[in-house]
Write a protein that holds these residues in place. Structure first.
Motif, PDB file in Angstrom:
ATOM      1  N   GLY A  98       0.793  -1.221   0.000  1.00 24.08           N
ATOM      2  CA  GLY A  98       0.000   0.000   0.000  1.00 24.08           C
ATOM      3  C   GLY A  98       0.823   1.267   0.000  1.00 24.08           C
ATOM      4  N   MET A  99       2.096   1.171  -0.218  1.00 26.75           N
ATOM      5  CA  MET A  99       2.945   2.359  -0.239  1.00 26.75           C
ATOM      6  C   MET A  99       2.893   3.002  -1.612  1.00 26.75           C
ATOM      7  SD  MET A  99       6.221   0.849   1.722  1.00 26.75           S
ATOM      8  CE  MET A  99       6.599   1.730   3.195  1.00 26.75           C
ATOM      9  N   VAL A 100       3.093   4.326  -1.635  1.00 28.68           N
ATOM     10  CA  VAL A 100       3.136   5.072  -2.896  1.00 28.68           C
ATOM     11  C   VAL A 100       4.448   5.829  -2.935  1.00 28.68           C
ATOM     12  CG1 VAL A 100       0.635   5.276  -3.085  1.00 28.68           C
ATOM     13  CG2 VAL A 100       1.926   7.021  -1.859  1.00 28.68           C
ATOM     14  N   PRO A 101       4.900   6.207  -4.122  1.00 30.73           N
ATOM     15  CA  PRO A 101       6.149   6.980  -4.207  1.00 30.73           C
ATOM     16  C   PRO A 101       5.981   8.319  -3.496  1.00 30.73           C
ATOM     17  CG  PRO A 101       5.550   6.106  -6.352  1.00 30.73           C
ATOM     18  CD  PRO A 101       4.400   5.839  -5.442  1.00 30.73           C
ATOM     19  N   GLY A 102       7.022   8.720  -2.784  1.00 31.79           N
ATOM     20  CA  GLY A 102       6.985   9.970  -2.037  1.00 31.79           C
ATOM     21  C   GLY A 102       7.106  11.164  -2.964  1.00 31.79           C
TER      22      GLY A 102
END
Length: 174
Positions: A98-102
């Motif tokens: 569930g991570m997205v690019p910062g």
């Protein structure tokens, strides 16, 4: 025939000197037994030594086989680590979590000033058709009715009490 027996003469005297008398042949028996015992003991010692060396060579072979197997296992594990450490594998795993690019990062200077323009990483917009990463077994997961549609990042945005959506966790700003 003569009736008196005297000392042996001629050929008989020579043969008499060559033939041992009774008491001297009895002294030879312990010597022969000693030689036989020494030879037998030497052969048994060589047999035991050879057996010990063979046992050591069997153990050495087993240890070499075990070392080869453990080396193969180490190399297989290293290949797995290398495959999972590749950037595309890390990105895929981060998206599964569930991570997205910062966004663009901001830094604190030594004097405490903020350097750069920090931005919030927005979670991707949910699409009409959920894009699932293929499972490891190759079979799609079971579909459940009434389940929310997941975003391409793996999780759906969660509404807060004010009606806005929370942002997903970010990866390292790369």
């Amino acid at each position: 025939m003569s009736g008196a027996r005297g000392p042996l003469k001629g050929r008989a005297a020579r043969l008499g000197r060559m033939m041992p008398s009774g008491p001297s042949s009895a002294a030879r028996t312990p010597f022969v037994l000693l030689v036989v015992l020494l030879l037998g003991g030497g052969l048994i010692t060589l047999l035991l030594l050879n057996s010990a060396l063979n046992q050591g060579s069997f153990e050495l072979r087993e240890l070499k086989d075990r070392t080869t197997g453990l080396t193969d296992e180490e190399q297989a594990l290293q290949r797995d680590v290398d495959a999972n450490a590749a950037p595309d594998a890390l990105e895929r795993r981060a998206r599964e979590l569930g991570m997205v690019p910062g966004g663009s990062p901001a830094f604190l200077g030594p004097d405490g000033k903020v350097l750069g323009e920090p931005t919030v990483a927005a979670s991707p917009k949910p699409s009409r058709t959920p894009s699932r990463a293929p499972s490891r077994t190759g079979e799609p997961g079971p579909a459940r009715t009434g389940q929310a549609t997941a975003a391409p990042g793996g999780t759906a945005p969660k509404p807060t009490a004010t009606g806005t959506t929370q942002t997903a966790p970010t990866t390292s700003g790369r």
